[in-house]
Design an enzyme around this catalytic site. Structure first.
Site: not given
Length: 636
Positions: A147-148
């Protein structure tokens, strides 16, 4: 859009996390609280995006957020700092089920690991859940992505490693192939130079990512030569696509209450409709979060205006509804109309990524608006709820002046048209709730941080599978303008479960508490049972009915409640009968998970529930062919 330079070909979707707690702001993105439903949704969603042309990909899907991620920002705890403490039983039985279906059945090209820790380890740096499970057990053919900035989070926020190079090395060695963010680009070379990471590890991660690019055709020359190279702007927002948006909105509407046939409204009797509420004339609210650009919107007010003359009052300044200054004008409108439709609910200011709700009630003065307008209304009153997560509307359910309640979710660009079609009977609602609607009391003393699924010692349990307290509306609830009757036409009464013909397997806890370990049975197509149900439309209107099949295991240390094992949607015209077959796979659907995270098939009477029908299937262990060599183990 890709051919026109406006999009990529990798889509980080679907979100298949279990909607465990009704306050979660991102529950709106998920298929609901049930793992079997979520697994089927996941695999179907992935196949729809990726196509079915062998190893070639139309676009690359990504199942997220792995795993046990369903808290964003609640009561001072956020996803970047949260350590989800989850039992092996709940991981195997609930949280990981949709992800396994994504990989094994959907053949997804990517899985995204989440921000949170699970049992003290960041998911993006845990080889047990990445390399050993996704790639090892499930055989992912694709890449694993963070995830970012979650690799940065595990170093900067969670302080999981002493140096950024250690964080980069831990993530890549655990099985992470791609970082959404700059962290690996900055620190991986240093990790290799410092001897924390081998260049071969980096090469392997690159191979997994570049292979997906190859499968997308990114190295095959001009896009015009590709299988989808002929698509362009003329293929966006076509009439067929816009009609599909309307059909999806129709199918997603759930009729929660319909006293004395309040709905459908009639164009002959209801010439003037008061359309009231903060969501009555919205546009972007209808597409929720993570949406593209809509082709065009039909608001609820616009949709209803196609059927009747409308009197419009917002009743509130937005969904927060902090004042009651506008309620008086709404009451006046309701007195003047033949029917009143209140479009209430939530939007992204109340529930969203990084915004979990504090409670389940309608925000601000919304309840006051609904009750006062219902009291003032001259004609029938319909409450339309536009929201992703469930709300406690017990007051409206119990108010005899509110004849009908619809839940429409965030229904998309054609939402207003679909709502109006259902209100006036052009479309017959057939949706079912994918999550339990709890009373406010349920969450009042229940921390979002408690990940336990099962009830016990004062803990109420999570979802319909484990919670048995009072509800506003149950999982699977959804009414129709017609009625349906079920008849079981064919179903097996017993089945012999074959045990693998290995004494070693048998002696090593194959049978424990009268349940066979799934890994020690022959889980092939012969383990599938056909259930035949006749569905008759006993009403006066054609309708779509979703047949839900639940199973309850024999008495023992298993889940005491029934759980969904299959479903099928069928359209039946008035007075007609349709025969439906639902396949029940013994290993997949009649198994349970023990406290060690081991999936087993309990022997004995399994009870099936289909609507008001009940049917029992007796499972027995088939011990034939086992060579005991005079060392016969005793069966507990």
């Amino acid at each position: 859009m890709y051919n026109g330079g406006m999009a990529g070909l990798t889509y980080w979707s679907p979100n298949v996390n279990i909607f465990r707690d009704p306050r979660w702001g991102r529950g709106q993105e998920t298929p609901g609280e049930d793992p079997v439903l979520s697994g089927k949704y996941a695999a179907s969603y992935v196949r729809g995006l990726q196509g079915n042309t062998g190893s070639r990909l139309k676009v690359a899907a990504c199942c997220k957020h792995y795993t046990a991620y369903d808290l964003d920002n609640w009561n001072g705890v956020d996803r970047y700092h949260f350590n989800a403490r989850v039992s092996k039983q709940d991981l195997e039985d609930t949280y990981n089920v949709p992800f396994k279906a994504c990989v094994v059945e959907g053949k997804v090209a990517s899985v995204m690991c989440s921000y949170n820790q699970v049992n003290g380890k960041p998911t993006c740096a845990d080889p047990d859940i990445l390399k050993n499970t996704i790639r090892g057990q499930w055989r992912l053919n694709g890449y694993i992505v963070s995830d970012c900035d979650s690799v940065g989070v595990l170093y900067n926020t969670q302080h999981y490693t002493r140096t950024p190079e250690e964080a980069a090395a831990d993530a890549i060695k655990a099985g992470l192939d791609l970082d959404c963010g700059p962290f690996l680009a900055i620190h991986t070379e240093g990790a290799v130079r410092g001897g924390l990471l081998r260049e071969e590890d980096v090469n392997l991660a690159l191979a997994y990512t570049i292979t997906v690019q190859m499968r997308l055709g990114m190295f095959d020359g001009e896009p015009s030569a590709q299988p989808f190279g002929n698509l362009g702007p003329r293929d966006v927002c076509t009439p067929a696509h816009q009609q599909l948006a309307l059909q999806a909105a129709h199918q997603g509407i759930v009729l929660l209450k319909n006293s004395a046939r309040t709905l459908p409204l009639s164009t002959l009797r209801h010439h003037t409709v008061a359309v009231i509420g903060p969501n009555s004339d919205v546009t972007v609210t209808m597409i929720g979060n993570y949406a593209g650009v809509a082709c065009g919107y039909t608001t609820p007010l616009q949709g209803i205006s196609r059927y009747a003359k409308t009197i419009h009052q917002a009743g509130c300044f937005g969904v927060a509804c902090n004042g009651n200054q506008l309620i008086g004008a709404a009451e006046v409108a309701a007195r003047q109309a033949d029917a009143t439709v209140l479009v209430m609910g939530l939007d992204q200011s109340i529930e969203a990524e990084f915004i979990d709700r504090a409670g389940l009630l309608l925000p601000g003065r919304q309840q006051e608006l609904v009750s006062r307008v219902a009291k003032a209304s001259r004609g029938p009153v319909v409450l339309v709820l536009m929201c992703g997560g469930p709300v406690d509307v017990s007051f409206a359910k119990n108010d005899p002046r509110i004849g009908a309640i619809l839940w429409v979710g965030y229904p998309g660009q054609a939402g207003g048209a679909a709502i109006a079609d259902v209100l006036f009977g052009r479309a017959n609602p057939g949706g079912k709730l994918p999550m339990t609607w709890y009373p406010q009391d349920y969450v009042a003393r229940l921390p979002m941080t408690d990940m336990r699924m099962r009830a016990g010692r004062g803990y109420p349990g999570r979802t319909y599978r484990f919670y048995k307290g009072p509800v506003v509306f149950p999982f699977g609830h959804g009414m129709s303008y017609t009625t349906f009757a079920h008849t079981l036409s064919k179903a097996p009464n017993q089945f012999s479960v074959p045990i693998a013909t290995s004494l070693y397997a048998f002696k090593n806890t194959t049978i424990s508490s009268n349940a066979i370990r799934v890994a020690h049975t022959n889980c092939n197509d012969a383990m599938s049972l056909g259930l035949h149900v006749d569905v008759k439309n006993t009403g006066e209107m054609a309708g779509t009915h979703t047949l839900l099949v639940f199973a309850k295991p024999p008495a023992g240390n298993w889940s005491p409640n029934k759980q969904l094992i299959g479903f099928k949607k069928v359209h039946v015209t008035a007075g007609a009968l349709q025969s439906v077959r639902i396949d029940i796979h013994v290993c997949k659907h009649l198994s349970v998970v023990d406290k060690f995270g081991i999936r087993r098939i309990p022997m004995g009477e399994h009870s099936l529930h289909i609507g008001d029908l009940k049917h029992s299937i007796s499972l027995q262990a088939n011990l034939e062919g086992i060579n005991f060599n005079n060392d016969v183990p005793s069966l507990p």
